[in-house]
Motif scaffolding. Structure first.
Motif, PDB file in Angstrom:
ATOM      1  N   GLU A  24       0.798  -1.145  -0.071  1.00 56.27           N
ATOM      2  CA  GLU A  24      -0.036  -0.134   0.120  1.00 56.27           C
ATOM      3  C   GLU A  24       0.879   1.159   0.068  1.00 56.27           C
ATOM      4  O   GLU A  24       0.438   2.305  -0.451  1.00 56.27           O
ATOM      5  N   SER A  25       1.974   1.069   0.369  1.00 54.17           N
ATOM      6  CA  SER A  25       2.913   2.374   0.432  1.00 54.17           C
ATOM      7  C   SER A  25       3.696   2.561  -0.768  1.00 54.17           C
ATOM      8  O   SER A  25       4.453   3.479  -0.818  1.00 54.17           O
ATOM      9  N   VAL A  26       3.450   1.664  -1.707  1.00 52.69           N
ATOM     10  CA  VAL A  26       4.240   1.747  -3.149  1.00 52.69           C
ATOM     11  C   VAL A  26       2.984   1.862  -4.136  1.00 52.69           C
ATOM     12  O   VAL A  26       2.648   2.899  -4.523  1.00 52.69           O
ATOM     13  N   LEU A  27       2.876   0.903  -4.675  1.00 47.89           N
ATOM     14  CA  LEU A  27       1.814   0.859  -5.815  1.00 47.89           C
ATOM     15  C   LEU A  27       0.493   0.537  -5.469  1.00 47.89           C
ATOM     16  O   LEU A  27      -0.531   0.574  -6.096  1.00 47.89           O
ATOM     17  N   ASN A  28       0.037   0.169  -4.310  1.00 48.07           N
ATOM     18  CA  ASN A  28      -1.236  -0.128  -3.691  1.00 48.07           C
ATOM     19  C   ASN A  28      -1.926  -1.386  -4.342  1.00 48.07           C
ATOM     20  O   ASN A  28      -3.152  -0.660  -4.608  1.00 48.07           O
ATOM     21  N   ARG A  29      -1.466  -2.419  -4.839  1.00 49.86           N
ATOM     22  CA  ARG A  29      -1.834  -3.259  -5.760  1.00 49.86           C
ATOM     23  C   ARG A  29      -2.341  -4.426  -4.808  1.00 49.86           C
ATOM     24  O   ARG A  29      -3.326  -5.147  -5.566  1.00 49.86           O
ATOM     25  N   LEU A  30      -1.879  -4.810  -3.866  1.00 47.87           N
ATOM     26  CA  LEU A  30      -2.301  -6.007  -2.855  1.00 47.87           C
ATOM     27  C   LEU A  30      -3.492  -5.732  -2.416  1.00 47.87           C
ATOM     28  O   LEU A  30      -3.465  -4.853  -1.681  1.00 47.87           O
ATOM     29  N   LYS A  31      -4.471  -6.870  -2.540  1.00 48.77           N
ATOM     30  CA  LYS A  31      -5.777  -6.718  -1.842  1.00 48.77           C
ATOM     31  C   LYS A  31      -5.866  -7.945  -1.161  1.00 48.77           C
ATOM     32  O   LYS A  31      -5.168  -9.094  -1.488  1.00 48.77           O
ATOM     33  N   PRO A  32      -6.761  -8.101  -0.034  1.00 45.79           N
ATOM     34  CA  PRO A  32      -6.888  -9.296   0.619  1.00 45.79           C
ATOM     35  C   PRO A  32      -7.513 -10.231  -0.220  1.00 45.79           C
ATOM     36  O   PRO A  32      -8.274 -10.222  -1.030  1.00 45.79           O
ATOM     37  N   ALA A  33      -6.734 -11.605  -0.236  1.00 44.99           N
ATOM     38  CA  ALA A  33      -7.182 -12.486  -1.219  1.00 44.99           C
ATOM     39  C   ALA A  33      -6.918 -13.835  -0.553  1.00 44.99           C
ATOM     40  O   ALA A  33      -5.803 -14.269  -0.046  1.00 44.99           O
ATOM     41  N   ALA A  34      -7.685 -14.897  -0.783  1.00 45.50           N
ATOM     42  CA  ALA A  34      -7.679 -16.289  -0.204  1.00 45.50           C
ATOM     43  C   ALA A  34      -6.619 -16.895  -1.161  1.00 45.50           C
ATOM     44  O   ALA A  34      -6.600 -16.761  -2.519  1.00 45.50           O
ATOM     45  N   PHE A  35      -5.729 -17.758  -0.609  1.00 48.94           N
ATOM     46  CA  PHE A  35      -5.071 -18.555  -1.393  1.00 48.94           C
ATOM     47  C   PHE A  35      -5.764 -19.479  -2.328  1.00 48.94           C
ATOM     48  O   PHE A  35      -6.594 -20.085  -2.119  1.00 48.94           O
ATOM     49  N   GLY A  36      -5.056 -19.421  -3.510  1.00 48.95           N
ATOM     50  CA  GLY A  36      -5.734 -20.093  -4.809  1.00 48.95           C
ATOM     51  C   GLY A  36      -7.092 -19.244  -5.696  1.00 48.95           C
ATOM     52  O   GLY A  36      -7.751 -19.692  -6.260  1.00 48.95           O
ATOM     53  N   SER A  37      -7.377 -18.016  -4.876  1.00 49.43           N
ATOM     54  CA  SER A  37      -8.458 -17.569  -5.574  1.00 49.43           C
ATOM     55  C   SER A  37      -8.000 -16.815  -6.729  1.00 49.43           C
ATOM     56  O   SER A  37      -6.970 -16.529  -6.966  1.00 49.43           O
ATOM     57  N   PRO A  38      -9.077 -16.526  -7.721  1.00 52.97           N
ATOM     58  CA  PRO A  38      -8.677 -15.680  -8.790  1.00 52.97           C
ATOM     59  C   PRO A  38      -7.778 -14.466  -8.565  1.00 52.97           C
ATOM     60  O   PRO A  38      -6.824 -14.124  -9.462  1.00 52.97           O
ATOM     61  N   GLU A  39      -8.158 -13.538  -7.492  1.00 52.20           N
ATOM     62  CA  GLU A  39      -7.293 -12.566  -7.184  1.00 52.20           C
ATOM     63  C   GLU A  39      -5.846 -12.881  -6.835  1.00 52.20           C
ATOM     64  O   GLU A  39      -4.852 -12.287  -7.416  1.00 52.20           O
ATOM     65  N   TYR A  40      -5.858 -14.106  -6.226  1.00 56.89           N
ATOM     66  CA  TYR A  40      -4.442 -14.592  -6.078  1.00 56.89           C
ATOM     67  C   TYR A  40      -3.896 -14.886  -7.115  1.00 56.89           C
ATOM     68  O   TYR A  40      -2.433 -14.573  -7.117  1.00 56.89           O
TER      69      TYR A  40
END
Length: 442
Positions: A290-306
């Motif tokens: 979040e302090s850099v490109l703020n790309r990571l969002k909460p995501a479960a292992f194996g999910s489409p977002e992950y």
């Protein structure tokens, strides 16, 4: 997926006509809807789908050939981010000897010089005085789109525009008063092997071969490949976006909660290059904090977002490895963990037109951060050689924004097909988490 339209160039006559029309004239009127940018991303998605489908039967297959040089424009400037990624894919798919590209106007300009009045005159042989053979794009060859970033900086209240050179001189508080816009423009380029350059200018073609064939660093028997900028980042001698720790176990991970990278010690890898590939993958993840490109969002292992974040990190690491001559790494291959996501990647690429655009934008931003900080470390380590990324050493007008885009401080943008000190010419343009990964050590 839409196919990029063909341009049926054939010989000197058609080249003169094409030059008069300009690139845009050849582009408009082609079949198929959508903007130039949309059609370019359709093509990129198609290439990614083909690459991943080919990997389904052999997920250990490299993303890139270790023998393929880094893509560059005809006059030596490097392509970066998504352009470098797609031009490398294209060169490998079509079997080009060199990933060297130029716009139609650049190719056309190889046939002329300028006299004392600045008028264009045909090039002639210095000894015989005879006109040199005409350089042109071969009949039926397809152009390929590349994106160039146009940066505009506008004051939020007065709407006054300033140059990037002036913007970087402002304090952080003063910069808050401005909005920075990045607009992509599409240029159409050809590979030198799509032209008759080899026959018409054999000396020039051979020079390109001599200057651009990959030169692999030699590693003495019993020693491991070493890349000092990354070594010093691990040691804390050069800065990275977050702390990097080594461990004696079998896990490599980036923990977004603590904002730390942990990788096995280099000695635990069979080859040094495997260590750097693993490290670059985790560094790519860390750019999403979040302090850099703020790309990571909460995501479960194996999910489409992950799975999506895995694709961003994997492509960013593979591209960075390729840029710095690091081969035979886990991240120059499709990772064993990431192989689980091949189906998800294919489904998303086929079903969501915006997926490839956002993924490649994130890859560009992530690799931009990596490249800028590694290049800065290289400069500190070896001041005498300045930049080791093949840019012109005497180029003091090029700077880099936070995404790693090259910016010409004089006029606000930098064209990848533009030689330092030259005008662009008449070529037209289109507006347009935390995770744990095993390493394969001994």
């Amino acid at each position: 997926m839409g196919r990029w339209p063909k341009r049926n160039d054939s010989g000197a006559g058609s080249q003169n006509q094409a030059s008069a029309q300009g690139q845009t004239g050849r582009w408009h009127g082609q079949a198929g809807g959508g903007t130039a940018e949309e059609k370019a991303f359709d093509l990129f998605a198609e290439m990614m789908i083909n690459k991943i489908e080919n990997a389904k039967g052999d997920w250990k297959k490299p993303w890139f050939s270790t023998e393929m040089p880094w893509p560059k424009a005809l006059y030596g400037k490097q392509y970066n981010g998504m352009n470098a990624l797609m031009l490398t894919f294209l060169s490998e798919a079509r079997g080009y000897q060199l990933p060297i590209f130029a716009t139609h106007e650049r190719i056309f300009s190889l046939n002329f010089d300028k006299d004392e009045k600045g008028e264009r005159v045909p090039l002639v042989d210095k000894e015989s005085g005879e006109k040199l053979p005409f350089v042109h794009v071969l009949k039926g060859e397809q152009s390929f789109p590349v994106f160039l970033s146009q940066t505009n900086i506008v004051h939020k209240d007065t709407k006054e525009k300033i140059s990037y050179a002036d913007y970087v001189k402002l304090s952080a508080d003063e910069q808050e008063n401005y909005k920075v816009y990045h607009n992509n423009k599409v240029y159409l380029v050809f590979n030198v092997d799509q032209t008759n350059l080899k026959e018409a200018r054999p000396e020039m073609y051979q020079k390109l071969v001599d200057e651009n064939l990959p030169k692999k660093p030699e590693v003495a028997e019993g020693e491991k490949f070493s890349f000092e900028p990354l070594d010093q980042m691990v040691e804390g001698k050069q800065p990275w976006l977050c702390p990097i720790e080594t461990n004696s176990g079998q896990k490599a991970c980036y923990n977004s909660g603590t904002n730390k990278i942990s990788v096995p010690e280099k000695a635990l890898f069979e080859q040094g290059e495997e260590f750097y590939g693993t490290l670059l993958h985790e560094m790519a993840h860390s750019t999403g904090h979040e302090s850099v490109l703020n790309r990571l969002k909460p995501a479960a292992f194996g999910s489409p977002e992950y799975a999506r974040e895995e694709l961003v990190a994997e492509m960013s690491a593979a591209l960075s490895c390729h840029r710095y001559g690091i081969s035979k790494t886990p991240d120059s291959r499709i990772e064993e963990n990431s192989a689980l996501y091949l189906k998800d990647w294919l489904s998303a690429l086929k079903e969501d037109p915006k997926y490839i655009k956002t993924v490649l934008s994130d890859v560009r931003a992530a690799t931009g951060r990596i490249n800028v900080m590694v290049d800065n470390a290289l400069e500190v380590i070896n001041k005498e050689s300045a930049k080791l990324d093949l840019r012109d050493d005497d180029d003091n007008t090029i700077q880099y924004d936070d995404d790693g885009n090259a910016i010409n401080v004089d006029d606000g943008h930098y064209a990848a097909d533009k030689k330092q000190g030259e005008d662009e010419g008449n070529g037209k343009k289109e507006d347009s988490h935390e995770e744990h990964r095993p390493h394969r050590g001994r």
